[in-house]
Design an enzyme around this catalytic site. Structure first.
Site, short mmCIF file in Angstrom:
data_model
loop_
_atom_site.label_atom_id
_atom_site.label_comp_id
_atom_site.label_asym_id
_atom_site.label_seq_id
_atom_site.Cartn_x
_atom_site.Cartn_y
_atom_site.Cartn_z
CE LYS A 23 8.47 -14.25 7.19
NZ LYS A 23 8.81 -12.91 6.70
CG ASN A 24 10.86 -11.87 9.97
OD1 ASN A 24 10.59 -12.22 8.83
ND2 ASN A 24 9.99 -11.28 10.77
NE ARG A 94 7.41 -4.27 3.58
CZ ARG A 94 7.74 -3.01 3.39
NH1 ARG A 94 7.16 -2.30 2.46
NH2 ARG A 94 8.64 -2.43 4.15
CB CYS A 118 1.92 -5.49 1.64
SG CYS A 118 2.09 -5.25 3.38
NE ARG A 123 5.18 -4.26 6.14
CZ ARG A 123 5.42 -5.56 6.22
NH1 ARG A 123 4.59 -6.41 5.69
NH2 ARG A 123 6.48 -6.00 6.84
CG ASP A 307 5.35 -10.62 12.49
OD1 ASP A 307 4.60 -9.80 11.95
OD2 ASP A 307 6.54 -10.79 12.13
CB VAL A 329 3.52 -2.56 14.62
CG1 VAL A 329 4.67 -2.54 13.62
CG2 VAL A 329 4.05 -2.74 16.04
NE ARG A 399 5.56 -13.99 1.98
CZ ARG A 399 5.34 -12.91 2.72
NH1 ARG A 399 4.13 -12.44 2.81
NH2 ARG A 399 6.31 -12.29 3.34
C1 UD1 Z 1 9.66 -6.60 9.87
C2 UD1 Z 1 9.34 -8.07 9.81
C3 UD1 Z 1 7.84 -8.28 9.91
C4 UD1 Z 1 7.29 -7.60 11.17
C5 UD1 Z 1 7.74 -6.15 11.24
C6 UD1 Z 1 7.38 -5.48 12.55
C7 UD1 Z 1 11.13 -8.93 8.41
C8 UD1 Z 1 11.52 -9.51 7.11
N1 UD1 Z 1 9.84 -8.58 8.54
O1 UD1 Z 1 9.06 -5.97 8.75
O2 UD1 Z 1 7.58 -9.69 9.98
O3 UD1 Z 1 5.88 -7.63 11.15
O4 UD1 Z 1 9.18 -6.07 11.09
O5 UD1 Z 1 7.91 -6.19 13.62
O6 UD1 Z 1 11.93 -8.80 9.31
N2 UD1 Z 1 7.96 2.24 8.35
C9 UD1 Z 1 7.97 3.47 7.76
N3 UD1 Z 1 9.03 3.81 6.94
C10 UD1 Z 1 10.06 2.95 6.69
C11 UD1 Z 1 10.04 1.68 7.31
C12 UD1 Z 1 8.96 1.35 8.13
O7 UD1 Z 1 7.07 4.28 7.94
O8 UD1 Z 1 10.99 3.31 5.94
C13 UD1 Z 1 6.82 1.84 9.24
C14 UD1 Z 1 6.00 0.68 8.69
O9 UD1 Z 1 5.03 1.10 7.79
C15 UD1 Z 1 5.42 0.09 9.96
C16 UD1 Z 1 6.52 0.33 11.00
O10 UD1 Z 1 7.35 1.34 10.45
O11 UD1 Z 1 4.26 0.78 10.34
C17 UD1 Z 1 7.36 -0.89 11.32
O12 UD1 Z 1 7.79 -1.49 10.11
P1 UD1 Z 1 9.16 -2.26 9.96
O13 UD1 Z 1 9.75 -2.56 11.31
O14 UD1 Z 1 10.02 -1.58 8.97
O15 UD1 Z 1 8.67 -3.64 9.31
P2 UD1 Z 1 9.51 -4.50 8.32
O16 UD1 Z 1 10.96 -4.32 8.60
O17 UD1 Z 1 9.02 -4.32 6.92
#
Ligand code: UD1
Length: 420
Positions: A23-24, A94, A118, A123, A307, A329, A399
């Site tokens: 998926k990711n 997202r 969420c 996030r 995850d 995380v 999902r």
């Molecule tokens: C992706 C994965 C999700 C997984 C996560 C962490 C996809 C579609 N989803 O989500 O399944 O659980 O990585 O491995 O690939 N953060 C900020 N600011 C930002 C972006 C992130 O503060 O602009 C924080 C988030 O709140 C979180 C951490 O960084 O605490 C990691 O998030 P992130 O790696 O961005 O997760 P996703 O990319 O949304």
């Protein structure tokens, strides 16, 4: 509303199961199709609601997506007529924010809803936005929408203030068509980022360093279409391995790769599993034993994946001994604990750690899925609980897991879906 009914506490899981595409990995690859007006053909696509949602979003933007009976996708972005990702779509997924970088780089304009909160934490996408600004884009947030524009994207040296998977992917895609060189420091190293880079390179992008902390991208004037197969889903792989371990079973997973799940295999071995890996396959054998409790701490790749945290909470809940599960995380990712407690699990949450003492038997109960991976963990608990577990709100599971009940039934589980 559909529910899953599981009769647990039966035989160990046994047999073979085919792992689906990730998926990711497929979601960013679908977003990358916006970077070219030539035809992209994508294979090993899992049949998931998040994929359907992304296809729907692309179609709303005027893009042609043709799906054959084996879920191969043909995407042609040359017909794009709108640069808008509405709240109704983004709020359910997202990852829709991944269209921002490519749209901006290719067309100079994008209007994408902010994802909002969420279940597993706030996030934000501040790092995505700040990085795109550093590449010369004007980015404003108005009425819940990100409005971004740039006559062209400019290469830049960007140190990400936190590790973000989709943030790195957004930036990587934007950089492929930028003028000049972009250096992404503190980049996410997840296999799905590497897979996206592999796809972009096949499209003609000049990228090096993916999989490490620093990714360098030399912008190109244009990218071309290509055929691309997405990598296997490491979280689905980990989930089925954990299910086998919890039931004392023996299961062979096919169409996957041991290299994607190193840390998970280490922890399963520590819990008593015998693992054999082959070319594209992983076999786990628990020899009828109960797993031993193991402690894990989640962190960005290559550490233990967040995850898989809920599934290991579930494993510990039925293990011999105790384990501590620490989540670093996301800030609020223990929603499954309350539901497991309803099944008799002995879990105490303090701060960002869950202290779990394994019970020989959990009791089946009606439980509520709160997010995607939490739902998987409840199904796993249901497989070993005495009596019936009914998992509600299973739209979360659809999902991210392809035909989970069919695959588990194939391994001998007593699980079926009922529409209320
Ligand atoms: C992706 C994965 C999700 C997984 C996560 C962490 C996809 C579609 N989803 O989500 O399944 O659980 O990585 O491995 O690939 N953060 C900020 N600011 C930002 C972006 C992130 O503060 O602009 C924080 C988030 O709140 C979180 C951490 O960084 O605490 C990691 O998030 P992130 O790696 O961005 O997760 P996703 O990319 O949304």
């Amino acid at each position: 509303m559909e529910k899953l009914y599981i009769k647990g506490g039966r035989e160990p899981l046994e047999g073979r199961v085919r792992i689906s595409g990730a998926k990711n990995a497929v979601l960013p690859v679908l977003a990358a199709t916006l970077l070219t007006d030539e035809l992209m053909t994508i294979g090993n696509v899992p049949h998931l609601n998040d994929v359907t949602t992304t296809i729907e979003l692309l179609r709303q933007m005027g893009i042609s997506v043709v799906i054959d009976e084996r879920m191969n996708l043909e995407v042609n972005s040359s017909t794009i007529s709108s640069f808008f990702a509405p709240y109704e779509v983004v709020k359910t997924m997202r990852a829709s924010v991944l269209v921002l970088g490519p749209m901006l780089a290719r067309y100079g304009y994008a209007r994408v809803s902010l994802p909002g909160g969420c279940a597993i934490g706030s996030r934000p996408v501040d790092i995505h936005l700040e990085s795109l600004r550093k590449m010369g884009a004007k980015v404003d947030v108005e009425d819940g929408y990100i409005i971004a524009s740039a006559p062209y994207m400019r290469g830049a040296d960007i140190e990400l203030p936190g590790r973000t998977v989709t943030g790195t992917e957004n930036l990587l895609m934007a950089a492929t068509l930028a003028r000049g060189v972009t250096t992404i420091r503190n980049a996410a190293r997840e296999p799905e980022v590497v897979d996206l880079a592999r796809c972009l390179r096949k499209m003609g992008a000049d990228i090096s360093g993916e999989g490490g902390d620093v990714i360098t991208v030399r912008g190109r004037e244009r990218l071309h279409g290509c055929g691309f197969d997405v990598l296997p889903d490491r979280i689905e792989t980990g989930t089925f391995l954990t299910a086998a371990a919890m039931t004392g079973g023996k299961v062979r997973l096919e169409n996957t790769s041991a290299g994607l799940v190193d840390t998970i295999l280490c922890k399963l071995t520590e819990s008593g599993a015998h693992i054999n890996t082959g070319n594209g396959s992983i076999e786990i054998d628990m020899r009828g034993e109960r797993p031993r409790g193991v402690s894990i701490e989640t962190a960005p790749y290559p550490a233990f994946p967040t995850d898989m945290q809920a599934q290991f909470t579930s494993l510990n809940a039925v293990a011999d001994g105790s384990g501590v599960v620490t989540e670093t995380v996301f800030e609020n990712r223990f929603m499954h604990v309350q539901e497991m407690q309803r099944m008799g699990a002995d879990i105490v949450v303090r701060g960002n750690s869950a202290y779990i003492t394994g019970s020989r038997r959990l009791k089946g109960a009606p439980v509520m899925a709160t997010d995607l991976r939490a739902s998987a963990s409840l199904i796993l608990a249901g497989l070993v609980a005495e009596g019936e577990t009914v998992v509600d709100r299973i739209y979360h599971i659809d999902r991210g897991y392809e035909c989970i009940e069919e695959k588990l039934s194939q391994l001998g589980a007593d699980i079926h879906r009922v529409s209320a």
